[in-house]
Design an enzyme around this catalytic site. Sequence first.
Site, short mmCIF file in Angstrom:
data_model
loop_
_atom_site.label_atom_id
_atom_site.label_comp_id
_atom_site.label_asym_id
_atom_site.label_seq_id
_atom_site.Cartn_x
_atom_site.Cartn_y
_atom_site.Cartn_z
N ARG A 237 -5.12 8.27 11.33
CA ARG A 237 -4.02 8.78 10.51
C ARG A 237 -3.15 9.64 11.41
O ARG A 237 -3.67 10.34 12.30
CB ARG A 237 -4.56 9.64 9.35
CG ARG A 237 -5.22 8.86 8.23
CD ARG A 237 -4.20 8.02 7.45
NE ARG A 237 -4.79 7.32 6.32
CZ ARG A 237 -5.23 6.06 6.35
NH1 ARG A 237 -5.17 5.35 7.47
NH2 ARG A 237 -5.71 5.50 5.25
N GLU A 266 5.34 8.55 7.34
CA GLU A 266 5.48 7.09 7.33
C GLU A 266 6.35 6.66 6.16
O GLU A 266 6.16 7.21 5.06
CB GLU A 266 4.10 6.44 7.24
CG GLU A 266 3.26 6.73 8.47
CD GLU A 266 1.87 6.08 8.43
OE1 GLU A 266 1.58 5.32 7.48
OE2 GLU A 266 1.10 6.33 9.36
N HIS A 285 1.86 0.88 10.89
CA HIS A 285 0.62 1.06 10.11
C HIS A 285 0.14 -0.28 9.51
O HIS A 285 0.13 -0.45 8.29
CB HIS A 285 0.80 2.11 9.01
CG HIS A 285 -0.52 2.61 8.48
ND1 HIS A 285 -0.69 3.83 7.91
CD2 HIS A 285 -1.76 2.03 8.44
CE1 HIS A 285 -1.96 4.00 7.54
NE2 HIS A 285 -2.62 2.90 7.86
C1 DGY Z 1 -6.82 1.92 5.47
O1 DGY Z 1 -7.22 1.04 4.69
O2 DGY Z 1 -7.06 3.11 5.30
C2 DGY Z 1 -6.04 1.49 6.68
O3 DGY Z 1 -5.31 2.55 7.22
C3 DGY Z 1 -5.11 0.35 6.35
O4 DGY Z 1 -4.54 -0.18 7.51
#
Ligand code: DGY
Length: 323
Positions: A237, A266, A285
């Site tokens: 993240r 984002e 992402h």
């Molecule tokens: C999640 O599922 O948390 C991932 O970041 C998706 O790409």
Amino acid sequence: MKPRVYIARGLPEEVLQYLEEHCEVRQWQGTQAITNSQLATELGDSEGLLVTGTPVGDEVLAAGKELRVISNLSVGYNNLDIDALKRYGITASHTPYVLDDTVADLAFALILSAARRVPQMDKLVKEGRWRKGMDSVLFGVDVHHAKLGIIGMGRIGEAIARRAKLGFEMDVAYYNRSRKPDVEEQLGIQYNSFGELLQTSDFIVLMTPLTAQTRGLIGEAQFAMMKRSAIFINVSRGETVDEQALVRALESGQIYSAGLDVYEQEPVNPEHPLLKLDNVVTLPHLGSATANTRLQMAYVAARNLVHALTGEGETYIIPELQP
Ligand code: DGY
């Protein structure tokens, strides 16, 4: 009577059909991702909610008078306010397992792209700047046999380590809150202290969930510990990294390059200084974004919702809320 659910995002048709067989469904019709205020207004008397990424805390939970169950369509669940969920007595689930290999593949896409400067070279060819006898300033660095340090040894960390060992014969180390001797033995990897991992790795992959402890985990001091040749990859993240410090580390040559799938904000602002740098590979992402994996994730989230509401069948309750 079927339970009433609110679906706060788009879903594949077949998954929506499955939900409609088991629930009374209402769905967000907006073209943009739903905000938490919109969600609070939309929720009405829904008993279940399926959501991705939208913050769910007091505002939404107070509005959802009948809400009992939240199904988060992602493995990460930092958008959910766990303390608030506990206060309201609402359970929540996520979508582990089905995306592990897909995210690990993407981590390697970033490792290889950053090391071999794939986006820059692609641009060079397409712009007609390819001349015979490649200039050595365009050379990249080797991935095979280099040292890979993984921060966060969950299932996805393990899948990355497996690829690194079997595919690229890398020397793999990891740092994790708790040490994992079984995984060390099974994969032939070693545990490093946080500092040792930062100081000695050629590639550093950040793969830890976002928590109060990991927010801002990598900043000025941590970049200063890395090799000047280090390549830093973030697939966890964005908020785990101090982005201003990352920009400074990349601009000053404190580290060699970075590969990013995630950002503090984002979608990332197109004016963000990170996007002006040649030694950064940026992705939007999409760690789990293959057609097959996203379909599987949608099914898991839908089943989680139905199972938790009906009390029948398996549900992947998020660890902090497990009984
Ligand atoms: C999640 O599922 O948390 C991932 O970041 C998706 O790409």
